[in-house]
Design an enzyme around this catalytic site. Sequence first.
Site, PDB file in Angstrom:
ATOM      1  N   SER A 108      -3.445   1.656 -58.748  1.00  0.00           N
ATOM      2  CA  SER A 108      -3.405   0.315 -59.242  1.00  0.00           C
ATOM      3  C   SER A 108      -3.908  -1.050 -58.510  1.00  0.00           C
ATOM      4  CB  SER A 108      -1.595   0.826 -59.292  1.00  0.00           C
ATOM      5  OG  SER A 108      -1.247   0.164 -57.618  1.00  0.00           O
ATOM      6  N   LEU A 275     -23.877  -0.528 -46.865  1.00  0.00           N
ATOM      7  CA  LEU A 275     -24.556   0.940 -45.645  1.00  0.00           C
ATOM      8  C   LEU A 275     -24.713   1.431 -46.939  1.00  0.00           C
ATOM      9  CD1 LEU A 275     -23.378   1.859 -42.168  1.00  0.00           C
ATOM     10  CD2 LEU A 275     -25.157   0.121 -42.920  1.00  0.00           C
ATOM     11  N   GLU A 311     -21.666 -16.836 -49.846  1.00  0.00           N
ATOM     12  CA  GLU A 311     -20.873 -16.818 -51.657  1.00  0.00           C
ATOM     13  C   GLU A 311     -20.665 -17.744 -52.146  1.00  0.00           C
ATOM     14  OE1 GLU A 311     -18.069 -12.362 -51.144  1.00  0.00           O
ATOM     15  OE2 GLU A 311     -17.026 -13.884 -50.132  1.00  0.00           O
ATOM     16  N   ASP A 330     -14.256  -9.886 -40.917  1.00  0.00           N
ATOM     17  CA  ASP A 330     -15.092 -10.052 -42.579  1.00  0.00           C
ATOM     18  C   ASP A 330     -16.373  -9.622 -42.485  1.00  0.00           C
ATOM     19  OD1 ASP A 330     -13.421  -8.743 -45.119  1.00  0.00           O
ATOM     20  OD2 ASP A 330     -14.466 -10.836 -45.673  1.00  0.00           O
ATOM     21  N   HIS A 335     -20.140  -6.057 -42.024  1.00  0.00           N
ATOM     22  CA  HIS A 335     -21.298  -5.814 -42.496  1.00  0.00           C
ATOM     23  C   HIS A 335     -22.681  -6.034 -41.979  1.00  0.00           C
ATOM     24  CE1 HIS A 335     -18.598  -5.046 -45.107  1.00  0.00           C
ATOM     25  NE2 HIS A 335     -18.586  -6.205 -45.947  1.00  0.00           N
TER      26      HIS A 335
END
Length: 587
Positions: A108, A275, A311, A330, A335
């Site tokens: 959900s 990735l 961003e 983060d 990443h």
Amino acid sequence: MSSFSTSLSSSSPFLSNHSSLINSDPSRRSLSFPQGINLDDLCVRSKRKLVQSSVAVGDGSVITKSSSAEIKTGPLSIPSQEAADKLVIESNGGEQQSTVSITVVGASGDLAKKKIFPALFALYYEGCLPEHFTIYGYARSKMTDAELRDMVSKTLTCRIDKRENCGEKMEEFLKRCFYHTGQYDSQEHFVTLDKKLKEHEGGRLSNRLFYLSIPPNIFVDAVKCASSSASSISGWTRVIVEKPFGRDSKTSAALTKSLKQYLEEDQIFRIDHYLGKELVENLSVLRFSNLIFEPLWSRQYIQNVQFIFSEDFGTEGRGGYFDHYGIIRDIMQNHLLQILALFAMETPVSLDAEDIRNEKVKVLRSMRPIQLEDVVIGQYKSTTKGGVTYPGYTDDKTVPKDSLTPTFAAAALFIDNARWDGVPFLMKAGKALHTRSAEIRVQFRHVPGNLYNRNSGGTNLDRTTNELVIRVQPDEGIYLKINNKVPGLGMRLDQSNLNLLYSARYSKEIPDAYERLLLDAIEGERRLFIRSDELDAAWALFTPLLKEIEEKKTIPEFYPYGSRGPVGAHYLAAKHNVQWGDLSLDQ
């Protein structure tokens, strides 16, 4: 059986029964597709052999279990032949049919709705899922099958090149989707889920994939219950775990230890969706299959490498979560560091997952400890543009007013090995910046004794060097900056781009990263998933830095919402004789 597996068996009571997650050999199982249909006709991707089942041990080496090995009985082995013979398995052309049951735990939530279900539908639409499959949503919210299907249908999209049967495909896919309400720590509820899965599996050889789209503090509870109550007894069982994988070395190690009470290493698929992005996948192809690049991939020719992530929006609704982690945890620690390891690794022995991940680990272990003086952190503040006021980070009601959590960070990293000695690897990541992008920029050294310096028109020498740019998102592409003569009778130089823009070169839509990674997990391909020793090495690099920043209560440099970030980032680059590539005129 390895001593590693034996130690796992003795550490957990849940591994002693037949429904343990650790009861399968993936190399012995295969997925069944409709008779007469070739997988290559359905899903265009490279052919992959069924790899050997591998288990990583503490020293980074790998123990492989051959697919032709003798079947052993016991708590950590696949069922005996006698037990397998008792299973009611359908036959198709003399081959055993199998089925895949995919359970989205946390169905959900936003991630499931926006990414996981759409990715699964895209795989179905492209013919990449087996003939027999079932998708179950599992969450605490009370919901019916019809309500789940209605929720999922609102997020599904079809491929640009095959829209004529979109509605029909959606209906077929939604018929395979079901819902089960349950608590994440309830064995009773997972037992009920197991019964429902068996009904849909119809006695076929069952393979089960659990996607944990839930907060990390309940990972272990869910795995524990799935292990004891809802794992496959005839095929493989795998678990996809979403980041964050802890907050530092200690919490990450504790999480890994807890998961390994119920799972073997080769059953844990730690997903980092970056990735799975097309241009990251293409990184090793670009380097290892093009002779023009591989000889240049070293300190002799490369001046610096930049990994840039930006961003153009703030935390907006995720302030509570983000404030607990910050931009370094983060984005950078996972990443960008994973991409760096892929970029800098030595040529692997083969394309097998363990060979590639072994090389990545070597890179991470060769990295120099990060110094605080080589790091700049920032936090965006409120600003007004064009009559519109954009909120600052601490204006978010879920963020403490005195929060020092960085929303921007830039860092210089170094790899102390023969190939990369002295080459700065610069990372930059931030929120609420002027643009949304992710790219790798490789700046090459100056041409020694360049004859044409006088003809550069007074341009900064740094701007006349070659630069390879790999744009991960948006507008995926690869371009190489070269020096070129401007047409005319004079001798004037200009920089031009040799450009490969994916949207112009390829008509086919680029798959979402989650599609690639979900398909890899179903196929048992671990190349793009993070191994536990990779995770340990990554945290070992960043944990001391994070601890120092937090203990010293380092105050971030404030930058306006929608700007290029803190000024300190430019001083950091200049310190290492580097200019950020995303400031150039081609952006």
